[in-house]
Design an enzyme around this catalytic site. Structure first.
Site, PDB file in Angstrom:
ATOM      1  N   ASN A  81       0.714  -1.133   0.175  1.00  0.00           N
ATOM      2  CA  ASN A  81      -0.081  -0.017   0.015  1.00  0.00           C
ATOM      3  C   ASN A  81       0.743   1.293  -0.031  1.00  0.00           C
ATOM      4  O   ASN A  81       0.194   2.362  -0.486  1.00  0.00           O
ATOM      5  CB  ASN A  81      -0.951   0.067   1.240  1.00  0.00           C
ATOM      6  CG  ASN A  81      -1.592   1.379   1.329  1.00  0.00           C
ATOM      7  OD1 ASN A  81      -2.642   1.743   0.658  1.00  0.00           O
ATOM      8  ND2 ASN A  81      -1.238   2.190   2.231  1.00  0.00           N
ATOM      9  N   TYR A 145       4.129  10.009 -11.015  1.00  0.00           N
ATOM     10  CA  TYR A 145       3.120   9.254 -10.339  1.00  0.00           C
ATOM     11  C   TYR A 145       2.363   8.443 -11.476  1.00  0.00           C
ATOM     12  O   TYR A 145       2.164   6.835 -11.004  1.00  0.00           O
ATOM     13  CB  TYR A 145       2.253   9.932  -9.584  1.00  0.00           C
ATOM     14  CG  TYR A 145       0.860   9.389  -8.872  1.00  0.00           C
ATOM     15  CD1 TYR A 145       1.317   8.631  -7.619  1.00  0.00           C
ATOM     16  CD2 TYR A 145      -0.207   9.366  -9.324  1.00  0.00           C
ATOM     17  CE1 TYR A 145       0.126   8.038  -7.006  1.00  0.00           C
ATOM     18  CE2 TYR A 145      -1.229   8.827  -8.475  1.00  0.00           C
ATOM     19  CZ  TYR A 145      -0.947   8.167  -7.352  1.00  0.00           C
ATOM     20  OH  TYR A 145      -1.912   7.716  -6.577  1.00  0.00           O
ATOM     21  N   LYS A 149       2.556   4.267 -11.513  1.00  0.00           N
ATOM     22  CA  LYS A 149       1.304   3.544 -11.048  1.00  0.00           C
ATOM     23  C   LYS A 149       0.962   2.502 -12.179  1.00  0.00           C
ATOM     24  O   LYS A 149       0.300   1.518 -12.026  1.00  0.00           O
ATOM     25  CB  LYS A 149       0.293   4.582 -10.737  1.00  0.00           C
ATOM     26  CG  LYS A 149       0.435   5.168  -9.421  1.00  0.00           C
ATOM     27  CD  LYS A 149       0.419   4.115  -8.326  1.00  0.00           C
ATOM     28  CE  LYS A 149       0.429   4.672  -6.930  1.00  0.00           C
ATOM     29  NZ  LYS A 149       0.421   3.729  -5.943  1.00  0.00           N
TER      30      LYS A 149
END
Length: 254
Positions: A81, A145, A149
């Site tokens: 996470n 990011y 991702k």
């Protein structure tokens, strides 16, 4: 209660707050024994004390062995996470790109490398990857990011297709905005794109547990992401044009 996680030994990284803390709380409520990991040792201990878990602070890339020992020698569920919301464009400093790659992708790879031999020998194990809708789509103003991702999603997908016949369960959680410190750090782009439909961290945990009960790989706490993903795949030029209009709106707002 979700039978698949009762009495499970679970690790949640980045669990000092936000989505990670919500996942840790939900696993504990479902009867699991939970290791709470976070770089911030005080926050990790606070959540662990709250849920009757075990705090294992430190870099998420390096804590698998320590967490396994704390859980009595076995990890049943690993929730990758921990993440960083790195903004910027192609001109972002290489250190920014390197950190995003290391935390958002390589930490997952390292955890899987440490866990899979034991899981494959036992014929079971569950890997939960907190990705982002940006991993299926993209995010304006955040090239490092968005790109990393995508990598996190691709790795989770690869794990699932490679090992599902050997008892390994994989889930990729892909929410849009979630009311966390990370959302607050996204600045004006997050205000425009994410904040209007932002949900609470507990909603993400609810979506995951529903997906576990239904044995689904892709977890979409914002169901509309499925429609956006279909448009992106079926008509990429239309999707890119729509996203460019959003980019222009953001630029015009200063």
């Amino acid at each position: 209660m979700v039978e698949a996680v009762q009495d499970a030994r679970v690790v949640v990284t980045g669990a000092g707050g936000g989505i990670g803390a919500a996942l840790a709380r939900r696993y504990a409520a479902e009867g699991a024994r939970v290791v709470v990991n976070d770089l911030d040792a005080d926050r990790a201990r606070s959540v662990a004390d709250e849920i009757g878990g075990i705090a294992v602070p430190g870099d998420a890339s390096t804590i698998v062995e320590q967490a396994r020992e704390a859980l009595g020698g076995t990890v049943d569920v690993y929730c990758a996470n921990a993440g960083v919301a790195s903004g910027g464009s192609e001109s972002a400093e290489e250190a920014v790109w390197a950190l995003a790659w290391d935390v958002n992708v390589m930490a997952h790879v390292r955890a899987a490398h440490a866990l899979l031999p034991g899981w494959l020998e036992r014929g079971r194990g569950r890997f939960v990857s907190t990705v982002s809708a940006a991993g299926l789509l993209t995010m304006i103003g955040a090239a490092p990011y968005s790109v990393t991702k995508h990598g996190a999603y691709a790795f989770a997908e690869w794990l699932s297709l490679t090992y599902r016949h050997r008892g390994i369960k994989v889930h990729a959680i892909c929410p849009q905005g979630v009311r966390t410190d990370m959302l607050a750090a996204t600045g004006s782009a997050g205000e425009l794109v994410l904040k209007p439909t932002a949900i609470e961290p507990r909603d993400v945990a609810d979506a995951l547990f529903k997906g576990i009960a239904e044995d689904r790989f892709l977890i979409l706490p914002h169901p509309e992401v499925a429609e956006y993903y279909q448009v992106r795949a079926g008509d990429p030029d239309r999707w890119l044009s729509n996203m460019n209009h959003l980019q222009q709106k953001w630029e015009a707002a200063g």
